[in-house]
Design a protein around this motif. Structure first.
Motif, PDB file in Angstrom:
ATOM      1  N   TRP B  88       0.855  -1.204   0.000  1.00  0.00           N
ATOM      2  CA  TRP B  88       0.000   0.000   0.000  1.00  0.00           C
ATOM      3  C   TRP B  88       0.888   1.251   0.000  1.00  0.00           C
ATOM      4  O   TRP B  88       0.603   2.222  -0.696  1.00  0.00           O
ATOM      5  N   ALA B  91       2.692   1.765  -3.412  1.00  0.00           N
ATOM      6  CA  ALA B  91       1.828   2.299  -4.468  1.00  0.00           C
ATOM      7  C   ALA B  91       1.174   3.616  -4.054  1.00  0.00           C
ATOM      8  O   ALA B  91       0.418   4.195  -4.823  1.00  0.00           O
ATOM      9  N   VAL B  93      -1.246   4.218  -2.129  1.00  0.00           N
ATOM     10  CA  VAL B  93      -2.653   3.959  -2.452  1.00  0.00           C
ATOM     11  C   VAL B  93      -3.619   5.013  -1.907  1.00  0.00           C
ATOM     12  O   VAL B  93      -4.450   5.529  -2.639  1.00  0.00           O
ATOM     13  N   ILE B 104      -7.597  -3.014   3.394  1.00  0.00           N
ATOM     14  CA  ILE B 104      -6.441  -3.851   3.708  1.00  0.00           C
ATOM     15  C   ILE B 104      -6.887  -5.125   4.431  1.00  0.00           C
ATOM     16  O   ILE B 104      -6.420  -6.224   4.130  1.00  0.00           O
ATOM     17  N   TYR B 136      -9.186   2.467  -6.542  1.00  0.00           N
ATOM     18  CA  TYR B 136      -9.292   1.044  -6.879  1.00  0.00           C
ATOM     19  C   TYR B 136      -8.121   0.489  -7.690  1.00  0.00           C
ATOM     20  O   TYR B 136      -7.670  -0.624  -7.452  1.00  0.00           O
ATOM     21  N   GLN B 137      -7.649   1.241  -8.662  1.00  0.00           N
ATOM     22  CA  GLN B 137      -6.625   0.625  -9.499  1.00  0.00           C
ATOM     23  C   GLN B 137      -5.323   0.443  -8.728  1.00  0.00           C
ATOM     24  O   GLN B 137      -4.572  -0.484  -8.978  1.00  0.00           O
ATOM     25  N   ARG B 138      -5.083   1.309  -7.768  1.00  0.00           N
ATOM     26  CA  ARG B 138      -3.877   1.125  -6.949  1.00  0.00           C
ATOM     27  C   ARG B 138      -4.087  -0.011  -5.957  1.00  0.00           C
ATOM     28  O   ARG B 138      -3.137  -0.698  -5.585  1.00  0.00           O
ATOM     29  N   ILE B 139      -5.321  -0.180  -5.510  1.00  0.00           N
ATOM     30  CA  ILE B 139      -5.618  -1.302  -4.614  1.00  0.00           C
ATOM     31  C   ILE B 139      -5.333  -2.619  -5.340  1.00  0.00           C
ATOM     32  O   ILE B 139      -4.669  -3.508  -4.804  1.00  0.00           O
ATOM     33  N   ARG B 140      -5.793  -2.716  -6.562  1.00  0.00           N
ATOM     34  CA  ARG B 140      -5.502  -3.921  -7.359  1.00  0.00           C
ATOM     35  C   ARG B 140      -4.007  -4.171  -7.435  1.00  0.00           C
ATOM     36  O   ARG B 140      -3.531  -5.281  -7.194  1.00  0.00           O
TER      37      ARG B 140
END
Ligand code: FES
Ligand code: FES
Lengths: 762, 151
Positions: B88, B91, B93, B104, B136-140
């Protein structure tokens, strides 16, 4: 925006007591920020104060640099980005920087973290503050070494005497530098762009957000998490219809609930509604849960008042009908009627955007303690000075007797600029004699918002046989934000007009924009990108419709509509109205359509526009907007399956926001804007029946989830040396019409009414 | 009297057994890393683990955690350095950050069951967690990074 005076206030007493007496402190005074909205209650407050140090930067003898952020952190990264500016100019070592959140105080200058203006407003002052510190430290070192200042240079937290190689750390110089007179702004030498170490594209390593570790480990304190000793909890039952009043209530059963101690009446607002609480009955308890439970047992009889018959379906029909009729002219170029009379192909369409709720992830919440005639509050607020004013008014105390501590915000989007929820906490605290935390449920948040305005729009255009637009009429009807300060308001004002209505940048010989009347029946507020949402959605959807009517490629056609590119001169076209220009001087921030052309062209290249034939459930759409002085083009790619389910595999955002201080955070804001736009387009709708909001939580006011938001958003930031533009909001306006245009490309269905969930796509 | 374990520590609770676990964690234990987002099982901000499974603490009554082991974000790792927390950070996030502890915790439960989640697995596993800021895209990406590190 520039510093009028830099004041070395080393020995002055500091608000919040952040610095020790020996610290070197720089206070930058700056010109007043333009108020967010002309009619807002807070307009002119900054302007009326004589001296407004907007930021403080302090250096302690141990080498720690304190940078005070007076703007609120709601997810844009501002708590990181503003300090980066000052630290860079100061040549501070980032690892020695500590960030302090300012309380609300007009002496900081404008603190309303709204309108995507934190960097626009404070880039220069923060640079100057850093540069002043660097200069004073260099002077102090030179004095100590008895050498000319010109032989010394500052870098990474130390000053070096170049000829001898002698070095002194910033900490060691802090006290001596603090005794020097502050430099005049004109004596400051700001770094050149190539010397920037933290600002912009050449920043070596993007900095993590200041609160990263606290956030991922659960230690970060949002408003919802704040706690003070002896605090009690409250949950408020509010009038279901705007402007309603308590007729009578029965709290017997509520008081039976374990943990509930008392109930407190909150008076209804005195029209206009402004930032006052809605009124109602508060249930006070020793825990959040007990307060919620007690509230469920309340029996309240309401006097609903004049809005009790309001109905969204009927209102929608009225708005769309009004939009068909002539309204107040807010911009005129050439003669649209004559152009229409000449004939050619005529295209017309009506568009509709419903009310929208902010639905910040953290519902509104506030702690306030009334004690000895003063209030201390702990609040996730975008606007701590408005908290001071609103609470002071509600309790009849002085503004300076309200202290507002700003916590982290679990989202803001404009909701948390309106501190009605803080006044609730203060009023209840006064009544119970203890600090009170008012917790809004999600249901409260959805039902008692300051909604983004519902709007009906009508567009009509004529084109010649080559498909060239000869005339364009744009009418917009919406309940105005100005209803906040004038319950009789029927028309919008230049802030709303200046967001896509009176500044449509198309190069068309005959153009007229009009605004029709509409009365507000709910509280209207501003939501991320504000009136751009409906104006740009309708304007750029219509541009796409025209492209199709002309049998042309939409991107090419949009470029053609923009013309060869120029600086717009809107002033003579606005019927004597001032062009808002997002509160900025037009000379500093001209509206330059060449920059729009450029982002559109890049978006075309990046997205591979035109390479794949649309249809059969696949399509791309494009749109653009200049908003908050930034220029953005969006390309959205969609897939629509046989059941009509929409997926957004890819989105492209091309951004010219001038100088970008923190590109990494800017990218994240545009990723977020795409998701925010997807929520608006796909499912966003608040509606009322009998004056009551129908929706209540995420099941009936859905927002985009991981499988509904764009799967991938590619953000391209154009390198630019222009003045910084807005970042937080400008991604939203072009996304929505680009999305709608993509749906059309994929399905042949033109969605003119949001949200898409109500449209039959297959 | 309800006995339970929170982050490895024995706790007992003698209040309203109908009260959701969320408010026990937040108001009584002052563990505010678990967030209140909707109170109705719709957003995932309140996600914790019950015997290793992700649950929504806002919709889980105290009587339903009797004898169970609860893990909150505060107990996910000793120093906030679970591979997901590191991913996290890498990125960057969070935006506002309010949903992120729930994200998380949900992702941690997902990775426990599924060491190498596909894009579809991540989507399905995370669809109950709203991020209004749209991270969302960073979570992915972060889930994939963490999965690799944990492999
Ligand atoms: S707060 Fe529990 S799911 Fe939303
Ligand atoms: S980071 Fe703000 S809600 Fe997810």
């Amino acid at each position: 925006m520039s510093i009028q005076k830099i004041d070395n206030v080393t020995r002055r007493n500091f608000i919040g007591g952040v610095f020790s007496a020996s610290a070197l402190v720089i206070a930058a005074d700056l010109l007043p920020q333009a108020a967010w909205a002309d009619t807002a209650e807070y307009h002119g407050k900054a302007a009326s104060a004589a001296l407004k140090p907007s930021l403080y930067l302090g250096l302690e003898p141990d080498g720690t640099v304190y940078i005070v952020t007076h703007r609120s952190e709601m997810g844009t990264g501002i708590r990181t980005t503003l300090p980066l500016i000052a630290a860079d100019e100061m040549e501070a070592d980032w690892s020695k920087v500590k960030i302090e959140q300012a309380i609300g105080d007009a002496t900081y200058g404008d603190q309303n973290t709204d309108g995507s203006k934190s960097i626009r407003g404070f880039f220069v002052p923060f640079r100057q503050a850093g540069a002043a510190a660097r200069l004073m430290l260099t002077q102090a070192a030179a004095a100590q070494w008895k050498v000319p200042v010109s032989e010394c240079s500052a870098m990474n937290h130390e000053v070096t005497h170049q000829p001898s190689g002698k070095k002194l750390g910033y900490g060691a110089l802090a006290v001596a530098a603090g005794k020097l007179p502050a430099p005049k702004p004109e004596d400051l030498k700001l770094k050149s762009r190539s010397e920037w170490r933290y600002i912009g594209h050449n920043a070596k390593d993007p900095k993590s957000i200041a609160d990263l570790k606290d956030i991922t480990s659960g230690k970060a304190i949002f408003g919802m998490d704040a706690k003070v000793p002896n605090m009690v909890y409250a949950s408020v039952e509010r009038p279901p219809v705007m402007g309603g009043k308590v007729q009578s209530f029965d709290d017997k059963a509520a008081l039976q609930v374990k943990g509930v101690s008392q109930t407190v009446s909150i008076p209804p607002f005195q029209a206009p509604y402004t930032f006052q609480p809605l009124g109602g009955v508060a249930v006070v308890a020793n825990s959040t849960w007990a307060a919620f439970q007690g509230r469920k047992q309340l029996k309240v009889e309401w006097n609903n008042g004049e809005h009790a018959s309001h109905d969204s379906e009927r209102y929608k029909a009225e708005l769309l009908d009004t939009a068909k009729k002539p309204g107040k002219v807010v911009r005129n170029v050439g003669d649209v009627d004559a152009a229409f009379a000449k004939g050619g192909k005529i295209v017309e369409a009506s568009y509709y955007v419903p009310l929208l709720a902010h639905a910040t992830m953290e519902p509104p919440v506030a702690i306030a303690e009334f004690k000895n005639g003063k209030v201390e509050a702990w609040v996730p607020t975008q606007n701590p000075q408005a908290v001071q004013d609103t609470v002071a008014k509600a309790l009849g105390i002085k503004v300076e007797d309200v202290t507002c501590h700003v916590t982290l915000l679990g989202g803001g989007f404009g909701r948390k600029s309106k501190p009605d929820y803080v006044a609730e906490a203060a009023l209840i605290s006064k009544s119970v004699g203890k600090p009170v935390k008012v917790v809004w449920t999600r249901e409260d948040d959805i039902k008692f918002d300051y909604y983004h305005a519902v709007a009906g729009m009508y567009h009509k255009a004529s084109m010649d046989d080559k498909g060239k637009v000869t005339g364009w009429l744009h009418r917009s009807v919406f309940p105005s934000i100005s209803s906040m300060n004038d319950e009789k308001a029927l028309y919008g004002f230049n802030v709303e007009y200046g967001m896509g209505l009176n500044d449509m940048p198309f190069d068309i010989p005959n153009h007229r924009a009009e605004n029709g009347p509409a009365k507000a029946h709910v509280r209207i507020g501003w939501l991320r990108s504000v009136a751009n949402i409906y104006h740009v959605f309708s304007g750029l959807s219509f541009a796409d419709e025209l492209a199709h009517a002309a049998g042309r490629d939409s991107l090419e056609y949009q470029l053609e509509l923009l013309g060869s590119g120029k600086i717009l001169d809107l002033k003579p076209q606005l019927n004597g109205q001032e062009y808002w220009n997002y509160g900025e001087k037009i000379e500093q921030y001209p509206f330059d359509t060449r920059r729009l052309r450029k982002v559109l062209e890049i978006a075309g290249e990046k997205s591979g526009w035109g390479k794949r034939k649309p249809g059969n459930g696949w399509g791309m759409g494009v749109a653009f907007a200049r908003s908050f002085t930034s220029y953005v083009a969006s390309v959205v790619e969609v897939e629509v399956d046989k059941a009509g389910k929409i997926r957004i595999p890819k989105t492209y955002m091309v951004v010219d926001a001038g100088t970008v201080v923190n590109p990494e955070r800017a990218v994240s804001q545009f990723e977020g804007a795409a998701a925010f736009g997807a929520s608006i387009a796909l499912t966003g709708e608040i509606s009322l029946a009998d004056g009551r909001v129908r929706q209540s939580n995420f099941h009936d006011y859905p927002v985009a989830r991981i499988n509904q938001a764009p799967i991938q958003t590619d953000v391209h930031i154009v390198e630019s040396e222009e003045l910084p533009g807005g970042i937080g909001e400008p991604g939203v306006p072009p996304f929505v019409p680009a999305f709608a245009n993509a749906v059309f490309a994929a399905t042949g269905k033109r969605v003119r009414e949001l949200p898409f969930s109500k449209a039959k796509l297959v | 009297m309800i006995k339970l374990k929170v982050n490895g520590r024995e706790r007992s609770f003698d209040g309203d057994p109908e009260m959701p676990l969320l408010w026990y964690l937040r108001d009584e234990l002052a563990m505010t890393g678990t967030k209140f987002g909707c109170g109705a099982g719709l957003c995932g901000a309140c996600t914790v683990h019950r015997n290793g499974e992700a649950i929504r603490s806002c919709s889980t009554k105290m009587k339903d955690v009797a004898g169970k082991a609860i893990t909150t974000i505060e107990g996910l790792s000793p120093n906030g350095d679970h591979p997901l927390q590191k991913a996290w950070a890498q990125a960057n996030v969070p935006q506002c950050g309010y949903c992120q502890t729930g994200q998380i915790m949900q992702a941690a439960a997902l990775l426990k069951k599924n060491k190498k989640p596909s894009d579809k697995d991540i989507e399905d596993g995370m669809a109950g967690n709203i991020c209004r800021c749209g991270t969302y895209q960073r979570i992915r990406a972060a889930i994939k990074t963490a999965a690799k590190e944990m492999a």
